[in-house]
Design a protein around this motif. Structure first.
Motif, PDB file in Angstrom:
ATOM      1  N   ASP A 122       0.860  -1.271   0.118  1.00  0.00           N
ATOM      2  CA  ASP A 122       0.046   0.101   0.031  1.00  0.00           C
ATOM      3  C   ASP A 122       0.885   1.361   0.121  1.00  0.00           C
ATOM      4  OD1 ASP A 122      -2.273   1.416  -0.178  1.00  0.00           O
ATOM      5  OD2 ASP A 122      -2.699   1.456   2.187  1.00  0.00           O
ATOM      6  N   LYS A 128       1.240   8.553  -3.066  1.00  0.00           N
ATOM      7  CA  LYS A 128       0.858   9.239  -1.999  1.00  0.00           C
ATOM      8  C   LYS A 128       1.748   9.745  -1.056  1.00  0.00           C
ATOM      9  CE  LYS A 128      -4.240   8.718  -1.945  1.00  0.00           C
ATOM     10  NZ  LYS A 128      -5.316   7.967  -1.173  1.00  0.00           N
ATOM     11  N   LYS A 210      -3.423  -2.766  -6.844  1.00  0.00           N
ATOM     12  CA  LYS A 210      -3.432  -1.460  -6.749  1.00  0.00           C
ATOM     13  C   LYS A 210      -2.952  -0.346  -7.742  1.00  0.00           C
ATOM     14  CE  LYS A 210      -2.174   2.354  -3.659  1.00  0.00           C
ATOM     15  NZ  LYS A 210      -1.499   2.919  -2.362  1.00  0.00           N
ATOM     16  N   GLU A 220      -7.046  10.405  -7.256  1.00  0.00           N
ATOM     17  CA  GLU A 220      -8.150  10.036  -6.491  1.00  0.00           C
ATOM     18  C   GLU A 220      -9.462  11.074  -6.785  1.00  0.00           C
ATOM     19  OE1 GLU A 220      -7.418   8.422  -2.599  1.00  0.00           O
ATOM     20  OE2 GLU A 220      -9.128   9.338  -1.763  1.00  0.00           O
ATOM     21  N   ARG A 224     -10.086   5.476  -7.788  1.00  0.00           N
ATOM     22  CA  ARG A 224      -9.002   5.466  -6.809  1.00  0.00           C
ATOM     23  C   ARG A 224      -9.912   5.264  -5.414  1.00  0.00           C
ATOM     24  NH1 ARG A 224      -2.709   7.527  -6.023  1.00  0.00           N
ATOM     25  NH2 ARG A 224      -2.610   6.346  -4.080  1.00  0.00           N
ATOM     26  N   LEU A 227     -10.122   2.278  -3.101  1.00  0.00           N
ATOM     27  CA  LEU A 227      -9.079   1.934  -2.263  1.00  0.00           C
ATOM     28  C   LEU A 227      -9.208   2.317  -0.800  1.00  0.00           C
ATOM     29  CD1 LEU A 227      -5.763   2.697  -4.494  1.00  0.00           C
ATOM     30  CD2 LEU A 227      -6.788   0.241  -3.930  1.00  0.00           C
TER      31      LEU A 227
HETATM   32  N1  GLY Z   1      -4.058   4.050   0.554  1.00  0.00           N
HETATM   33  C1  GLY Z   1      -5.015   4.144  -0.430  1.00  0.00           C
HETATM   34  C2  GLY Z   1      -4.462   4.964  -1.477  1.00  0.00           C
HETATM   35  O1  GLY Z   1      -3.106   5.039  -2.013  1.00  0.00           O
HETATM   36  O2  GLY Z   1      -5.078   5.520  -2.249  1.00  0.00           O
END
Ligand code: GLY
Length: 347
Positions: A122, A128, A210, A220, A224, A227
């Protein structure tokens, strides 16, 4: 797609990786004190002359103060725009180190070498980066891709049981997002006697899941958000247990959040009940239950209202209509959220 490498030993891969053009003029290695002790030597000779920046461990130090220590370390290392930062550690190191690199001299290259299961599947993947701020997790940060993520699953053989279980919760989430076959294989995995060969295959599958989602929506805006399955309730439970001096590892809270959000999925989105019940059995067997009572629901609800994904004060969830069938931006009545918490406590 972000480059992910799976070496069997870090020291074998690094000389080639560090010699790749453009060759960095300086290399700094960021670790926390624990990782420095246990893993720094695994980098071998190619990183022997790198400048070490060692920060205090755990998420409580994912702060502006620690970030400033890393920037100072990069200055002491005389890092330039052509330098490279290697983030060696768990999610705290890859998140904070990624942010330090992305902002130092407006951005230098960095490589993530995750040392925990949670960071492998992750935190280290997907761009991120950030720090906690003003009492809120990951409040300040940016999207910045590591040049390469080096996943050495051999490190998992020496990872402690609790951290293995914690990382596995994110893998289970990825499996629920992927499809029935993948999900069923994850439920068959026995965490009380882990088979590391099988685990290594599952880790790769998880990272592919992922990456596939992040590639479609790196910032996002849409898919996304998938997740975040399990995380709306999971983050509230995690914060609540910290507040009440009973902290748990992130993945435990996510696993309990998954139980609640699958319950809500079955109640309002048509998720088959056998998916809810078999996943719940696996989670309760592996993670136990959180120590909460119905007196805690007001506070948990207030914490959910702080979630970054909310829109105009309304709590947003990712739900499933089936394994692999994802619904983002879902709302739910407070009664259903409380029924889901009852289910987690009593199922
Ligand atoms: N941990 C969720 C993401 O990377 O979007």
């Amino acid at each position: 797609m972000q480059q992910i490498l799976y070496p069997s030993a870090l020291s074998e891969l690094l000389p080639t990786l560090l010699a790749e053009a453009p060759v960095p003029d300086r290399i700094a290695v960021l670790t926390d004190q624990t990782t420095y002790q246990h893993c720094r030597s695994l980098l071998g000779n190619s990183a022997a002359t790198a400048y070490d920046i060692v920060i205090p461990p755990t998420d409580t130090h994912k702060t502006l103060d620690t970030l400033s220590q890393v920037w100072e370390g990069l200055q002491r290392a005389e890092a330039t725009r052509h330098s490279l930062l290697i983030n060696l550690g768990g999610g705290m190191v890859t998140d904070l180190g990624g942010f330090a690199a992305a902002t130092f001299k407006r951005g230098i290259r960095f490589i993530n070498i995750p040392t925990t299961l949670l960071a492998m599947v992750d935190a280290a993947v997907g761009g991120k980066t950030g720090i906690n701020f003003g009492g809120l997790k990951n409040e300040v940060g940016c999207f910045a891709d590591a040049q390469t993520v080096v996943v050495c699953t051999e490190l998992l053989r020496t990872l402690d049981d609790e951290n293995l279980r914690s990382g596995y919760a994110e893998m289970l989430k990825h499996a629920l997002l992927t499809g029935t076959d993948c999900w069923a294989r994850h439920l068959r995995f026995d965490l009380s006697a882990p088979d590391f060969d099988i685990l290594q295959g599952l880790v790769r599958e998880s990272i592919v899941c992922k990456q596939h989602i992040v590639e479609q929506d790196p910032h996002e805006k849409g898919i996304r958000k998938a997740l975040n399955l399990g995380h709306t309730v999971g983050h509230a439970l995690e914060s609540f247990l910290i507040e009440t001096q009973r902290p748990v590892l992130h993945g435990y809270a996510v696993a309990w959040g998954l139980v609640c959000e699958l319950f809500m999925s079955a109640a309002q989105a048509g998720l088959p009940t056998d998916v809810l019940h078999s996943t719940t059995r696996f989670i309760l067997r592996t993670y136990g239950r959180p120590a909460i009572t119905c007196d805690d629901y007001d506070r948990l609800h207030a914490l959910m209202l702080h979630d970054k994904k909310n829109v105009a004060g309304s709590i947003r969830f990712t739900l499933l209509s089936d394994v692999g069938e994802i619904l983002i931006d879902q709302t739910a009545d407070r009664t259903l959220i409380e029924d889901a918490l009852d289910f987690l406590r009593e199922a």
